[in-house]
Design a protein around this motif. Structure first.
Motif, mmCIF file in Angstrom:
data_model
loop_
_atom_site.group_PDB
_atom_site.id
_atom_site.type_symbol
_atom_site.label_atom_id
_atom_site.label_comp_id
_atom_site.label_asym_id
_atom_site.label_seq_id
_atom_site.Cartn_x
_atom_site.Cartn_y
_atom_site.Cartn_z
ATOM 1 N N VAL A 139 0.649 -1.649 0.243
ATOM 2 C CA VAL A 139 -0.015 0.503 -0.159
ATOM 3 C C VAL A 139 0.813 1.673 0.046
ATOM 4 N N SER A 140 2.533 1.627 -0.083
ATOM 5 C CA SER A 140 3.142 2.677 -0.243
ATOM 6 C C SER A 140 3.348 2.779 -1.307
ATOM 7 N N ALA A 144 -5.359 1.767 -2.774
ATOM 8 C CA ALA A 144 -4.895 2.927 -1.391
ATOM 9 C C ALA A 144 -4.199 4.206 -1.481
ATOM 10 N N PRO A 145 -3.601 5.335 -0.672
ATOM 11 C CA PRO A 145 -3.910 6.812 -0.217
ATOM 12 C C PRO A 145 -3.000 6.960 -0.907
ATOM 13 N N ASN A 146 -2.139 7.469 -1.504
ATOM 14 C CA ASN A 146 -1.217 8.299 -1.750
ATOM 15 C C ASN A 146 -0.438 7.446 -2.223
ATOM 16 N N ARG A 160 -13.230 -2.005 -0.438
ATOM 17 C CA ARG A 160 -12.288 -2.797 1.929
ATOM 18 C C ARG A 160 -12.113 -2.858 2.776
ATOM 19 N N PRO A 161 -11.675 -3.791 3.533
ATOM 20 C CA PRO A 161 -10.345 -4.427 3.427
ATOM 21 C C PRO A 161 -11.060 -5.352 2.750
#
Length: 389
Positions: A5-6, A57-59, A141-142
């Motif tokens: 997610v990153s 996922a955010p960002n 999500r999730p």
């Protein structure tokens, strides 16, 4: 396994993956209510690990993964790749480099013309997959543990399938077959829909040039509107509505109401106003500016004896080489080559022509005959002098 997610975690994985000869790739997406597919999950595996990437996922930035797709040193292995690649073309503007499609490889290795992933897992890996999560909501999500396990299985077994099919392709010396099919997947034109050509996908028989002119502008208008509003084509206008509008060409709201396929009240909508403006332009075209209708063939029917002989040849060639007949030629392609020696069909190109197309033309022109034996259908050259008597 939790999805990545990153961006940092994704970059670290992609750096590791770039060291391998190949990776397996799959996606989960939604498209029922949109024109463009909405990417919900990316699955990737190397020989040492398998990961899930969460594009929602955010960002998170997918640039490291897109760079991996563009790396020519790493083979990207898909199964039934077209829709997956379409997503990446939309996001990056380019087709991934060095792609391989196991469905294509399976088709030339005798597994049928559209072998499913689970059938290959069953045949090659001797495993029965649980496909109950196939049609779940991948945007929610999730994601459940069952969804995550299902998604990972789509790339983990793909590694073994790729190795096995690659060996079979090499053993049968059919790389040219695979390469011919991959050429279509590698072309960006396969994925870029040009609105001005949207009418070509509509199989409609039209009898008047002005009807065809209307069909072209209507199909182009619908394609652009679907793209701009991100709606399925059918939500903008259904195919049967386009057909009726092209033939009737209503120029007033009242005329719209008299059409059977058009929803009631549609004639007073802004969309109808745009359509009427287009149809008025079509009505104003001089005859010299109208498109020509395709010429009608007036010779022997391709469904006659010659076509039947070519179909027998196709079945015999398919059995001889252990592949599905549809991989070599479709019924429409047989009709086309019976009508035209220079027909623009796959059956008269590349490996298909060597395997089947040239023989089909030889049968058509009386240079090749077929005979039934206990061992099956055999081919024999026809003496032209005797055939002419």
């Amino acid at each position: 396994m939790d999805p990545i997610v990153s961006t940092d975690s994704l970059a670290a994985f992609c750096e590791r993956a770039a060291q391998f000869e190949f990776i397996t790739v799959d996606t989960e997406f939604l498209r029922e209510t949109t024109y463009w597919p909405r990417l919900c999950l990316i699955q990737v595996a190397t020989d040492e690990e398998a990961v899930l990437i969460d594009p929602l996922a955010p960002n998170i930035q997918l640039a490291p993964f897109f760079a991996l797709l563009a790396d020519p040193k790493v083979t990207k292995v898909f199964h039934a790749a077209r829709q997956d690649i379409e997503i990446f073309v939309k996001l990056t503007g380019a087709v991934p480099h060095n792609i391989f499609d196991t469905q294509i490889a399976a088709s030339v290795c005798g597994f049928g013309d559209s072998a499913s992933y689970d059938s290959l897992v069953r045949s090659i890996c001797k495993v029965e997959l649980d496909k109950s999560s196939r049609f779940t909501d991948w945007s929610a999500r999730p994601l459940s543990d069952k969804q995550l396990s299902y998604a990972l299985a789509d790339v983990t077994w793909l590694r073994d399938i790729y190795r096995e099919l690659r060996q079979q392709v090499e053993a049968t010396r059919r790389w040219d077959w695979v390469e011919d099919e991959l050429a279509t997947l590698r072309s960006i034109d396969t994925y870029v829909v040009r609105p001005e050509l949207a009418w070509e996908r509509l199989k409609m028989k039209l009898n008047r040039p002005r009807d065809l002119a209307a069909l072209k502008v209507l199909a182009q208008w619908r394609e652009r509107r679907a793209q701009e509003t991100d709606q399925p084509r059918s939500r903008v206008l259904k195919d049967d509505v386009i057909a009726e509008l092209a033939a009737q060409r209503p120029l007033t709201a009242e005329a719209f109401e008299k059409l059977r396929a058009v929803p009631r009240g549609f004639g007073r909508s802004s969309a109808a106003a745009e359509i009427m403006a287009l149809l008025k332009d079509v009505e104003a075209l001089p005859k010299s500016a109208l498109p020509a209708l395709p010429e009608r063939y007036r010779g022997p029917s391709p469904k006659g004896a010659v076509g039947d002989l070519v179909r027998v040849l196709l079945k015999a060639v398919a059995e001889q080489h252990g592949v599905a007949a549809r991989i070599i030629a479709t019924s429409d392609e047989i009709d086309a080559l019976v009508l035209d020696d220079e027909a623009d069909v796959p059956a008269l190109k590349g490996w298909r022509r060597k395997l089947f197309g040239d023989k089909a033309l030889a049968i058509k022109h009386g240079r090749l005959g077929l005979a039934a034996t206990r061992k099956g259908i055999i081919e024999f050259e026809v003496n032209q002098a005797e055939a002419a008597e």
